[in-house]
Write an enzyme that holds these catalytic residues in place. Sequence first.
Site, PDB file in Angstrom:
ATOM      1  N   ASP A  50      -6.937   2.901   8.069  1.00  0.00           N
ATOM      2  CA  ASP A  50      -5.648   2.314   8.388  1.00  0.00           C
ATOM      3  C   ASP A  50      -5.362   2.539   9.870  1.00  0.00           C
ATOM      4  OD1 ASP A  50      -3.019   1.599   6.354  1.00  0.00           O
ATOM      5  OD2 ASP A  50      -2.581   2.003   8.462  1.00  0.00           O
ATOM      6  N   THR A  96       0.726  -9.117   5.295  1.00  0.00           N
ATOM      7  CA  THR A  96       0.824 -10.487   5.812  1.00  0.00           C
ATOM      8  C   THR A  96       2.267 -10.967   5.624  1.00  0.00           C
ATOM      9  OG1 THR A  96       0.062 -11.193   3.621  1.00  0.00           O
ATOM     10  CG2 THR A  96      -1.574 -11.169   5.370  1.00  0.00           C
ATOM     11  N   PRO A  97       3.187 -10.428   6.435  1.00  0.00           N
ATOM     12  CA  PRO A  97       4.606 -10.759   6.212  1.00  0.00           C
ATOM     13  C   PRO A  97       4.946 -12.206   6.593  1.00  0.00           C
ATOM     14  CG  PRO A  97       4.337  -9.464   8.218  1.00  0.00           C
ATOM     15  CD  PRO A  97       2.989  -9.548   7.590  1.00  0.00           C
ATOM     16  N   SER A 135      -5.407  -9.256   0.543  1.00  0.00           N
ATOM     17  CA  SER A 135      -4.021  -9.642   0.822  1.00  0.00           C
ATOM     18  C   SER A 135      -3.787 -11.066   0.328  1.00  0.00           C
ATOM     19  CB  SER A 135      -3.750  -9.643   2.320  1.00  0.00           C
ATOM     20  OG  SER A 135      -4.211  -8.469   2.915  1.00  0.00           O
ATOM     21  N   ALA A 192       0.321 -19.362  -6.719  1.00  0.00           N
ATOM     22  CA  ALA A 192       0.887 -20.099  -7.858  1.00  0.00           C
ATOM     23  C   ALA A 192       1.328 -19.140  -8.967  1.00  0.00           C
ATOM     24  CB  ALA A 192      -0.144 -21.090  -8.388  1.00  0.00           C
ATOM     25  N   ALA A 203       4.526 -17.608  -7.893  1.00  0.00           N
ATOM     26  CA  ALA A 203       5.586 -18.624  -7.901  1.00  0.00           C
ATOM     27  C   ALA A 203       6.056 -18.906  -9.330  1.00  0.00           C
ATOM     28  CB  ALA A 203       5.076 -19.910  -7.236  1.00  0.00           C
ATOM     29  N   CYS A 245       6.258  -9.591  -2.505  1.00  0.00           N
ATOM     30  CA  CYS A 245       5.417 -10.764  -2.796  1.00  0.00           C
ATOM     31  C   CYS A 245       6.161 -12.051  -3.131  1.00  0.00           C
ATOM     32  CB  CYS A 245       4.474 -10.436  -3.937  1.00  0.00           C
ATOM     33  SG  CYS A 245       3.133  -9.385  -3.399  1.00  0.00           S
ATOM     34  N   LYS A 268       7.979 -14.117  -0.315  1.00  0.00           N
ATOM     35  CA  LYS A 268       7.007 -14.427   0.735  1.00  0.00           C
ATOM     36  C   LYS A 268       5.998 -15.478   0.241  1.00  0.00           C
ATOM     37  CE  LYS A 268       3.841 -11.272   1.419  1.00  0.00           C
ATOM     38  NZ  LYS A 268       2.417 -11.413   1.450  1.00  0.00           N
ATOM     39  N   ARG A 287      10.899  -3.123  -0.137  1.00  0.00           N
ATOM     40  CA  ARG A 287      10.796  -4.412   0.552  1.00  0.00           C
ATOM     41  C   ARG A 287      11.503  -5.526  -0.230  1.00  0.00           C
ATOM     42  NH1 ARG A 287       4.455  -4.417   1.817  1.00  0.00           N
ATOM     43  NH2 ARG A 287       4.462  -3.279  -0.152  1.00  0.00           N
TER      44      ARG A 287
HETATM   45  C1  UDX Z   1      -0.421  -6.106   0.575  1.00  0.00           C
HETATM   46  C2  UDX Z   1      -1.002  -7.397   1.066  1.00  0.00           C
HETATM   47  O1  UDX Z   1      -1.850  -7.211   2.058  1.00  0.00           O
HETATM   48  C3  UDX Z   1       0.027  -8.445   1.200  1.00  0.00           C
HETATM   49  O2  UDX Z   1      -0.473  -9.624   1.708  1.00  0.00           O
HETATM   50  C4  UDX Z   1       0.486  -8.649  -0.172  1.00  0.00           C
HETATM   51  O3  UDX Z   1       1.261  -9.771  -0.306  1.00  0.00           O
HETATM   52  C5  UDX Z   1       1.198  -7.411  -0.613  1.00  0.00           C
HETATM   53  O4  UDX Z   1       0.314  -6.374  -0.576  1.00  0.00           O
HETATM   54  P1  UDX Z   1       0.733  -3.934   1.018  1.00  0.00           P
HETATM   55  O5  UDX Z   1      -0.450  -3.106   0.689  1.00  0.00           O
HETATM   56  O6  UDX Z   1       1.831  -3.997   0.022  1.00  0.00           O
HETATM   57  O7  UDX Z   1       0.286  -5.398   1.406  1.00  0.00           O
HETATM   58  O8  UDX Z   1       1.308  -3.634   2.462  1.00  0.00           O
HETATM   59  P2  UDX Z   1       1.565  -2.257   3.148  1.00  0.00           P
HETATM   60  O9  UDX Z   1       1.947  -1.249   2.152  1.00  0.00           O
HETATM   61  O10 UDX Z   1       2.449  -2.579   4.291  1.00  0.00           O
HETATM   62  O11 UDX Z   1       0.106  -1.850   3.667  1.00  0.00           O
HETATM   63  C6  UDX Z   1      -0.592  -2.471   4.662  1.00  0.00           C
HETATM   64  C7  UDX Z   1      -1.303  -1.409   5.479  1.00  0.00           C
HETATM   65  O12 UDX Z   1      -2.134  -2.030   6.444  1.00  0.00           O
HETATM   66  C8  UDX Z   1      -0.367  -0.471   6.251  1.00  0.00           C
HETATM   67  O13 UDX Z   1      -0.638   0.858   5.898  1.00  0.00           O
HETATM   68  C9  UDX Z   1      -0.698  -0.739   7.716  1.00  0.00           C
HETATM   69  O14 UDX Z   1      -0.600   0.406   8.529  1.00  0.00           O
HETATM   70  C10 UDX Z   1      -2.114  -1.257   7.619  1.00  0.00           C
HETATM   71  N1  UDX Z   1      -2.511  -2.077   8.765  1.00  0.00           N
HETATM   72  C11 UDX Z   1      -1.760  -3.118   9.172  1.00  0.00           C
HETATM   73  C12 UDX Z   1      -3.708  -1.794   9.421  1.00  0.00           C
HETATM   74  O15 UDX Z   1      -4.408  -0.849   9.062  1.00  0.00           O
HETATM   75  N2  UDX Z   1      -4.082  -2.575  10.456  1.00  0.00           N
HETATM   76  C13 UDX Z   1      -3.346  -3.618  10.910  1.00  0.00           C
HETATM   77  O16 UDX Z   1      -3.733  -4.303  11.845  1.00  0.00           O
HETATM   78  C14 UDX Z   1      -2.135  -3.899  10.231  1.00  0.00           C
HETATM   79  C1  UDX Z   2       4.478  -9.145  -8.482  1.00  0.00           C
HETATM   80  C2  UDX Z   2       3.540  -9.717  -9.548  1.00  0.00           C
HETATM   81  O1  UDX Z   2       4.048  -9.398 -10.852  1.00  0.00           O
HETATM   82  C3  UDX Z   2       2.131  -9.192  -9.359  1.00  0.00           C
HETATM   83  O2  UDX Z   2       1.243  -9.803 -10.297  1.00  0.00           O
HETATM   84  C4  UDX Z   2       1.676  -9.479  -7.941  1.00  0.00           C
HETATM   85  O3  UDX Z   2       0.401  -8.953  -7.699  1.00  0.00           O
HETATM   86  C5  UDX Z   2       2.648  -8.913  -6.927  1.00  0.00           C
HETATM   87  O4  UDX Z   2       3.959  -9.419  -7.188  1.00  0.00           O
HETATM   88  P1  UDX Z   2       5.757  -6.852  -8.123  1.00  0.00           P
HETATM   89  O5  UDX Z   2       6.514  -7.604  -7.086  1.00  0.00           O
HETATM   90  O6  UDX Z   2       5.160  -5.540  -7.775  1.00  0.00           O
HETATM   91  O7  UDX Z   2       4.563  -7.748  -8.690  1.00  0.00           O
HETATM   92  O8  UDX Z   2       6.724  -6.590  -9.389  1.00  0.00           O
HETATM   93  P2  UDX Z   2       7.272  -7.467 -10.598  1.00  0.00           P
HETATM   94  O9  UDX Z   2       7.207  -6.644 -11.809  1.00  0.00           O
HETATM   95  O10 UDX Z   2       6.623  -8.793 -10.676  1.00  0.00           O
HETATM   96  O11 UDX Z   2       8.808  -7.639 -10.228  1.00  0.00           O
HETATM   97  C6  UDX Z   2       9.251  -8.431  -9.144  1.00  0.00           C
HETATM   98  C7  UDX Z   2      10.758  -8.514  -9.156  1.00  0.00           C
HETATM   99  O12 UDX Z   2      11.224  -9.323 -10.227  1.00  0.00           O
HETATM  100  C8  UDX Z   2      11.468  -7.166  -9.300  1.00  0.00           C
HETATM  101  O13 UDX Z   2      12.558  -7.111  -8.415  1.00  0.00           O
HETATM  102  C9  UDX Z   2      11.921  -7.182 -10.749  1.00  0.00           C
HETATM  103  O14 UDX Z   2      13.035  -6.353 -10.965  1.00  0.00           O
HETATM  104  C10 UDX Z   2      12.255  -8.647 -10.929  1.00  0.00           C
HETATM  105  N1  UDX Z   2      12.254  -9.092 -12.348  1.00  0.00           N
HETATM  106  C11 UDX Z   2      11.126  -8.991 -13.095  1.00  0.00           C
HETATM  107  C12 UDX Z   2      13.402  -9.661 -12.891  1.00  0.00           C
HETATM  108  O15 UDX Z   2      14.431  -9.790 -12.221  1.00  0.00           O
HETATM  109  N2  UDX Z   2      13.370 -10.100 -14.183  1.00  0.00           N
HETATM  110  C13 UDX Z   2      12.251 -10.015 -14.959  1.00  0.00           C
HETATM  111  O16 UDX Z   2      12.300 -10.447 -16.128  1.00  0.00           O
HETATM  112  C14 UDX Z   2      11.095  -9.438 -14.399  1.00  0.00           C
END
Ligand code: UDX
Ligand code: UDX
Length: 451
Positions: A35, A92-93, A131, A222, A225, A276, A279, A343
Amino acid sequence: MQIKNICCIGAGYVGGPTMAVIALKCPHINVTVVDANPDKIKAWNGPLDKLPVYEPGLAEVVKEARGRNLFFSDDISGNIEKAEMIFMAVNTPTKTEGEGAGMAADLRYFEACAIDIAKFSKTDKIVIEKSTLPVRTAEKIKEILEENSKGIHFEILSNPEFLAEGTAIQDLFKSDRVLIGGDETQSGQKAVQALVDIYANWIPKEKILTTNVWSSELAKLASNAMLAQRISSINSLSVLCEKTGANIEELSTAIGMDHRIGPHFLKSSVGFGGSCFQKDILNLVYLCKFYGLEDVAEYWHQVVKINDYQKNRFAQKIIDFKLSEKKVLILGWAFKKDTNDTRESAAIYIANSLLKANINVSVYDPMVSEKQIRKDLELLNSNEKNYKLNIKVFENLNNALKENSIVAIVTEWDEFKRINYHLINPNIHIFDGRGIITKEITKYSIGLGND
Ligand code: UDX
Ligand code: UDX
């Protein structure tokens, strides 16, 4: 191809838990997570109760594999060079400026990562997109790798992550499916097989789906979504329930009993959060617009618009509530229970709306630090000059309840379901965002948990 060394770039919510489970299940492979943030690496190598990611079961997995075949390192170049397979799991924000701002994914980190891979590689590599990315990113990554390398062959695969936070370890142990997209060329198929062989150490073969790269990339967007669309659909119906006297929970149960629909992701809420859903949908909207599909773009955009509407509606209910001394306690800051991830949490937007209406706001969350809570609000208001944040963060739930006149339950932490609120504070008014947004709530009630 026999894989002996894996390197994962990005030790975040996806990279950390995913690699920990691969290492646990494949003791014959060395897995190193690198990282750009050395503090994060330090924390991954530190005490198990202070890992940078909180996930039930994660500490146990790290305990078993760390030091055996799971490593966390800040030596990015050395570990890229050593590995035959590299996962890219950097964030990938949504873009905040330039073309596609507010919608398209910001691939800055991802592209920088590809340049590093090209620069430090001395042998052929399989590079895996972990990602979530816009469709056809693999093509771009391939270009970057080829432009910057010296005759090395890179095979790009898409292997999107479907884990949900809070249940990440269980999701990784028992995935509904593992999706692997690769080129239809011979070398593409060989790379796909190498990754299939890794997952086959614990995932039944029939659950490993191989597709072309574009299907795999699009399937991730998808899937998210479609899940988010169910939540916005039920949340939109919650408004109608309020007008008609129907009950949203009864409605969800009735709808979900149809086996063609199924019961999951039908819980009405204050709106979905997390890194997720929003975004990925905005990404999808941008993609549709790029191809001139305005009607399709608008269809998916509505999912995000209803989500914003639901968050605003909840805050407005509290703002409109007639009470002489309004002191609101927000219970829960994480975007869902069992994670310390904030987030896009609905709590941030609700607190912000209340603060903007000059309401006295305090917060309690069992896993999120005061520092993070302040950071989230400050970031949301970063365009505002002289922004002054006036918020109180409690570490003790009982004290928090005693000192406030309204409690807004925003995250479905189990501990919030076990409380008799009126026993602690007989005068407290409860606004339950989890499923009971439809009622005028002044009595003890607690909404449904997360799905
Ligand atoms: C991931 C995916 O990559 C994102 O696209 C997806 O939609 C959600 O999950 P996530 O693991 O949740 O992201 O993000 P985060 O917890 O922010 O971790 C990303 C890590 O990458 C951070 O620890 C950051 O320091 C690191 N990073 C970022 C690098 O090592 N190099 C870089 O250039 C940028
Ligand atoms: C989601 C997808 O489920 C996962 O497959 C993907 O890889 C990343 O994105 P995550 O965002 O970690 O996972 O959690 P998820 O359990 O999907 O919940 C997302 C949001 O929806 C939360 O804020 C949750 O509280 C909300 N939610 C979920 C509702 O409001 N109602 C529901 O019935 C279910």
